[in-house]
Design an enzyme around this catalytic site. Structure first.
Site, PDB file in Angstrom:
ATOM      1  N   ARG A  75     -63.972 -10.284  14.011  1.00  0.00           N
ATOM      2  CA  ARG A  75     -65.424  -8.687  13.951  1.00  0.00           C
ATOM      3  C   ARG A  75     -64.998  -8.171  13.053  1.00  0.00           C
ATOM      4  O   ARG A  75     -63.856  -7.622  12.186  1.00  0.00           O
ATOM      5  CB  ARG A  75     -64.189  -7.310  15.175  1.00  0.00           C
ATOM      6  CG  ARG A  75     -64.489  -7.793  16.401  1.00  0.00           C
ATOM      7  CD  ARG A  75     -64.334  -6.747  17.548  1.00  0.00           C
ATOM      8  NE  ARG A  75     -63.880  -6.656  18.411  1.00  0.00           N
ATOM      9  CZ  ARG A  75     -64.555  -6.925  20.030  1.00  0.00           C
ATOM     10  NH1 ARG A  75     -65.988  -7.552  19.567  1.00  0.00           N
ATOM     11  NH2 ARG A  75     -63.868  -7.363  20.372  1.00  0.00           N
ATOM     12  N   ASP A 106     -73.905  -8.131  20.947  1.00  0.00           N
ATOM     13  CA  ASP A 106     -74.662  -6.703  20.647  1.00  0.00           C
ATOM     14  C   ASP A 106     -74.010  -6.619  19.306  1.00  0.00           C
ATOM     15  O   ASP A 106     -75.342  -6.630  17.965  1.00  0.00           O
ATOM     16  CB  ASP A 106     -74.133  -5.928  21.399  1.00  0.00           C
ATOM     17  CG  ASP A 106     -75.310  -4.882  20.956  1.00  0.00           C
ATOM     18  OD1 ASP A 106     -76.138  -5.314  20.917  1.00  0.00           O
ATOM     19  OD2 ASP A 106     -75.343  -3.919  20.842  1.00  0.00           O
ATOM     20  N   ASP A 131     -70.020 -10.097  28.977  1.00  0.00           N
ATOM     21  CA  ASP A 131     -70.235  -8.386  29.144  1.00  0.00           C
ATOM     22  C   ASP A 131     -72.059  -8.403  29.588  1.00  0.00           C
ATOM     23  O   ASP A 131     -72.134  -7.769  30.787  1.00  0.00           O
ATOM     24  CB  ASP A 131     -70.473  -7.360  28.907  1.00  0.00           C
ATOM     25  CG  ASP A 131     -69.074  -6.797  27.800  1.00  0.00           C
ATOM     26  OD1 ASP A 131     -68.161  -7.056  28.955  1.00  0.00           O
ATOM     27  OD2 ASP A 131     -68.689  -6.441  26.503  1.00  0.00           O
TER      28      ASP A 131
HETATM   29  O1  F6P Z   1     -66.511  -9.931  25.024  1.00  0.00           O
HETATM   30  C1  F6P Z   1     -66.642  -8.274  25.663  1.00  0.00           C
HETATM   31  C2  F6P Z   1     -65.257  -7.269  25.516  1.00  0.00           C
HETATM   32  O2  F6P Z   1     -64.880  -7.911  26.650  1.00  0.00           O
HETATM   33  C3  F6P Z   1     -65.310  -5.852  26.399  1.00  0.00           C
HETATM   34  O3  F6P Z   1     -65.721  -6.138  27.874  1.00  0.00           O
HETATM   35  C4  F6P Z   1     -64.130  -6.061  25.967  1.00  0.00           C
HETATM   36  O4  F6P Z   1     -64.071  -4.031  25.949  1.00  0.00           O
HETATM   37  C5  F6P Z   1     -64.010  -5.548  24.771  1.00  0.00           C
HETATM   38  O5  F6P Z   1     -64.679  -7.070  24.199  1.00  0.00           O
HETATM   39  C6  F6P Z   1     -62.145  -6.035  24.315  1.00  0.00           C
HETATM   40  O6  F6P Z   1     -62.312  -6.862  23.199  1.00  0.00           O
HETATM   41  P1  F6P Z   1     -61.248  -7.142  22.719  1.00  0.00           P
HETATM   42  O7  F6P Z   1     -60.000  -7.014  23.404  1.00  0.00           O
HETATM   43  O8  F6P Z   1     -61.131  -8.247  21.556  1.00  0.00           O
HETATM   44  O9  F6P Z   1     -60.973  -6.317  21.261  1.00  0.00           O
END
Ligand code: F6P
Length: 326
Positions: A75, A106, A131
């Site tokens: 991210r 998204d 999701d």
């Molecule tokens: O990929 C989506 C998702 O699984 C969400 O449902 C969840 O809240 C999030 O990613 C958690 O991602 P990370 O642990 O990588 O921040």
């Protein structure tokens, strides 16, 4: 027809089973047209850092069955800034890249929408998130596999729940959406589901569980989407215990196992079709769109639309949970 000689591809946001199958489809479809492909490592972060690797047909051999993403994912903070996006754009131009394919959810498409608005750079998105919370496609890549992972786990928990006569609150992923909880809930016969899209009435749940005890139903499975308004499963347990019910509550958080594993047949199929369609859309001079699948047909959905609309929960599915949980 656009003259495209080189495409870049990246995966961004949370990984999802089937992303590799989509990468494979994009690479192989492009190579068929003599279009060169470069992989961008770690999503938008790699775009900003110029972290590019050339990809060939062989680069995607034997990855269709692999979970995760061979291009890694992240991210990116820098891509959320105008300066970061400008550096990313310059890197694309310097590397003579004519178009970009992004695979993600998204957040990925919001980034892509802003990027295309700023630079009018041909960009096509492929929906990849467990999701399933993207408007404009019936299913996202990874959702089906995650559902299968959830029901496999829940089936096991049900064995012990029944033996010990306990109520299990099982937390599934879905920070902002209850699609996993809803469909997995139907598929594993959950007694109830708690999801962010609908109000959660813990008092009513308590009454339901109390009634079950009276009717000699001594174990239950409640699926909780992590983003429920009442909190995660541990928080809900604490709140429920204040009612002093005669049932014993246990919590299991399924966590990141839901994101891993070999993609299901459906996810591989979906990823392959969307990957092929993404390259064809770019050749056809399309830009700033997500490729989705609705009623088994490939569709083009403008980033504008998919990022501004919310996919809604189907009330009939909620009714099914209620009807079947006697
Ligand atoms: O990929 C989506 C998702 O699984 C969400 O449902 C969840 O809240 C999030 O990613 C958690 O991602 P990370 O642990 O990588 O921040």
């Amino acid at each position: 027809m656009a003259i495209i000689k080189k495409i870049a591809i990246l995966t961004s946001g949370g990984d999802a089973p089937g992303m590799n199958a989509a990468i494979r489809a994009v690479v192989r479809r492009a190579i068929k047209e003599d279009i060169k492909v470069v992989g961008v490592m770690r999503g938008y972060e790699g775009l900003v850092n110029g972290d590019f690797i050339p990809m060939f047909s062989k680069s995607v051999s034997s990855i269709i069955q692999l979970g995760g993403t061979i291009l890694k994912t992240a991210r990116s903070k820098s891509f959320t800034t105008a300066e970061g996006r400008k550096v990313a754009y310059n890197n694309l131009i310097e590397n003579e890249i004519d178009a970009l394919v992004v695979i993600g959810g998204d957040g990925t498409f919001k980034g892509a929408r802003i990027f295309t608005e700023e630079f009018n750079f041909p960009t096509v998105g492929i929906p990849g998130t467990i999701d399933n919370d993207l408007y404009g496609t019936d299913m996202t890549i990874g959702y089906d596999t995650a559902l299968n992972t959830v029901i496999e786990a829940v089936d096991k928990i049900r064995d012990t729940a029944a033996s010990h006569e306990r109520v299990f609150l099982i937390e599934v992923m879905g920070r902002d959406a209850g699609f996993i909880a809803l469909r997995a809930g139907i598929a594993c016969g959950a007694e109830d589901i708690l999801i962010p899209e609908t109000p959660s009435d813990l008092q009513a749940l308590h009454q339901k569980l109390t009634k079950y005890i009276e009717t000699k139903k001594t174990s239950s499975i409640i699926l909780v989407a992590e983003g429920d308004e009442e909190g995660g499963a541990f928080e809900i347990k604490e709140k429920m215990e204040k009612f002093g019910g005669e049932y014993e509550l246990k919590v299991t958080v399924l966590g990141h196992i839901q994101r891993g594993g070999s993609p299901s047949a459906y996810d591989r199929y979906l990823a392959s079709r969307l990957g092929v369609a993404a390259v064809e859309a770019l050749i056809d001079d399309q830009r700033s769109i997500m490729i989705g699948m609705i009623n088994r047909e490939v569709v083009h959905v403008p980033f504008n639309k998919t990022t501004k609309h919310h996919k809604t929960i189907d009330q009939r599915m909620l009714d099914i949970v209620d009807i079947l949980n006697a």
